[in-house]
Write a protein that holds these residues in place. Structure first.
Motif, PDB file in Angstrom:
ATOM      1  N   UNK A   1      45.175  40.919  49.202  1.00 19.34           N
ATOM      2  CA  UNK A   1      44.902  39.477  49.314  1.00 19.34           C
ATOM      3  C   UNK A   1      43.645  39.109  48.523  1.00 19.34           C
ATOM      4  N   UNK A   2      42.609  39.939  48.664  1.00 18.00           N
ATOM      5  CA  UNK A   2      41.372  39.671  47.923  1.00 18.00           C
ATOM      6  C   UNK A   2      41.624  39.747  46.428  1.00 18.00           C
ATOM      7  N   UNK A   3      42.428  40.716  45.990  1.00 17.97           N
ATOM      8  CA  UNK A   3      42.737  40.836  44.569  1.00 17.97           C
ATOM      9  C   UNK A   3      43.522  39.627  44.058  1.00 17.97           C
ATOM     10  N   UNK A   4      44.466  39.135  44.866  1.00 24.89           N
ATOM     11  CA  UNK A   4      45.216  37.936  44.477  1.00 24.89           C
ATOM     12  C   UNK A   4      44.298  36.729  44.437  1.00 24.89           C
ATOM     13  N   UNK A   5      43.427  36.603  45.426  1.00 24.75           N
ATOM     14  CA  UNK A   5      42.502  35.475  45.492  1.00 24.75           C
ATOM     15  C   UNK A   5      41.538  35.465  44.312  1.00 24.75           C
ATOM     16  N   UNK A   6      41.133  36.683  43.886  1.00 24.62           N
ATOM     17  CA  UNK A   6      40.199  36.779  42.763  1.00 24.62           C
ATOM     18  C   UNK A   6      40.896  36.735  41.413  1.00 24.62           C
ATOM     19  N   UNK A   7      42.228  36.725  41.411  1.00 25.90           N
ATOM     20  CA  UNK A   7      42.973  36.661  40.164  1.00 25.90           C
ATOM     21  C   UNK A   7      43.172  38.003  39.490  1.00 25.90           C
ATOM     22  N   UNK A   8      42.871  39.093  40.193  1.00 26.03           N
ATOM     23  CA  UNK A   8      43.031  40.424  39.594  1.00 26.03           C
ATOM     24  C   UNK A   8      44.506  40.788  39.433  1.00 26.03           C
ATOM     25  N   UNK A   9      45.332  40.336  40.348  1.00 31.08           N
ATOM     26  CA  UNK A   9      46.774  40.583  40.276  1.00 31.08           C
ATOM     27  C   UNK A   9      47.486  39.274  40.595  1.00 31.08           C
ATOM     28  N   UNK A  10      48.755  39.206  40.187  1.00 28.29           N
ATOM     29  CA  UNK A  10      49.531  37.999  40.477  1.00 28.29           C
ATOM     30  C   UNK A  10      50.107  38.064  41.879  1.00 28.29           C
ATOM     31  N   UNK A  11      50.252  36.911  42.493  1.00 29.14           N
ATOM     32  CA  UNK A  11      50.729  36.860  43.867  1.00 29.14           C
ATOM     33  C   UNK A  11      52.162  37.377  43.997  1.00 29.14           C
ATOM     34  N   UNK A  12      52.987  37.160  42.976  1.00 28.48           N
ATOM     35  CA  UNK A  12      54.388  37.564  43.086  1.00 28.48           C
ATOM     36  C   UNK A  12      54.606  39.051  42.806  1.00 28.48           C
TER      37      UNK A  12
END
Length: 299
Positions: free
Chosen positions: A145-156
């Motif tokens: 979740x933190x990685x998605x929030x920070x833009x490190x990985x895509x949510x999908x």
């Protein structure tokens, strides 16, 4: 002359060891077999705890690296097994993915048939392993979740099997990490308190429930009646009830389990019961942490 048979041991007080004591016997006089040692129980608690933490860490690593938040065991993932596959590997992965459930069934069976010791030990392996992996999956979801929030990985890119996963529920844990850390400290402190506590009423000739156990029993009755009354009135403060349960287990139930283990040493019970005591003590420590987190965060 033949050796005398060991005496039966009957423990009193809180904990599950007193239930298992129906099948315990003290070693007969002159028997050279190994006897129950509380020091050995402590080493076993450390070993079980270490394996539990390693299992948690491995599940966290697998969840983050694979971006899969299913509850499949990490070792099944390394073997290419998935509970979504309808084959032998998928069945095994599915069973161990929810190992707490069959472990709980074996737990009650182990209490009922306590003389068949492997049943209870198998339940401990399943439940401790299952809870550890569940915590690892939760931690992995929070990291994702933190990685998605920070833009490190895509949510999908985060999946559970073939389904897309919404990680917004992990925001509660991510934003409340001090609470989780405090719950972990609380559980460790409760474990230390239990291991260091001693009952003044214990002696080698007779084992009686200590005043703390009696008080704990009364508290359990009051909490239970209060909960029933609240449900009947349509008012159920889940947070309050869970926190009361956490305090009850931390300062009454777990110390009672430890005192029962100390009594096993004084009564010269066979060493084969040491794993039972160690696994119970660690499982109850995990329960304290889980209940505290669920209660405070309202999960």
């Amino acid at each position: 002359m033949s050796k005398s048979r060991g005496r039966s041991v009957r423990l009193h007080g809180m904990g599950f060891l007193p239930v298992l004591s129906l099948s315990m016997r003290s070693l007969p006089d002159g028997d050279t077999g190994k006897t129950f040692s509380f020091t050995s129980v402590l080493w076993r608690v450390m070993l079980v705890g270490m394996l539990s933490v390693v299992n948690l860490a491995a599940q966290t690593w697998w969840t983050v690296s694979s971006r899969s938040v299913s509850y499949d065991p990490w070792w099944a993932g390394l073997l290419g097994w998935s509970s979504y596959d309808f084959n032998a590997g998928g069945i095994i992965a599915g069973v161990f993915a929810v190992s707490v459930a069959p472990g709980l069934l074996l737990f009650f069976a182990g209490l009922l048939f306590s003389w068949i010791r492997w049943i209870f030990l198998a339940s401990m392996i399943l439940m401790i392993g299952g809870v550890s992996r569940m915590l690892g999956t939760g931690l992995g979801k929070t990291i994702l979740y933190v990685q998605v929030r920070d833009g490190s990985i895509s949510a999908d890119s985060v999946r559970s099997g073939t389904n897309y996963v919404d990680l917004s529920s992990s925001a509660v844990v991510a934003d409340s990490w001090p609470v989780v850390a405090a719950a972990a400290v609380f559980a460790v402190a409760a474990l230390a308190f239990a291991l260091l506590s001693r009952s003044r009423n214990d002696n080698d000739n007779e084992v009686r429930p200590s005043s703390r156990v009696l008080i704990g029993g009364k508290i359990a009755i009051v909490v239970g009646l209060l909960g029933i009354a609240m449900v009947e009135c349509g008012f159920m403060p889940i947070t309050l009830i869970l926190l009361l349960v956490a305090v009850f287990v931390a300062f009454l139930w777990l110390p009672g389990e430890v005192r029962a283990a100390r009594t096993c040493e004084r009564r010269k019970v066979g060493a084969e019961w040491q794993w039972h005591a160690a696994s119970l003590i660690w499982l109850e420590t995990l329960a304290i942490f889980l209940v505290a987190v669920f209660g405070i965060l309202g999960l």
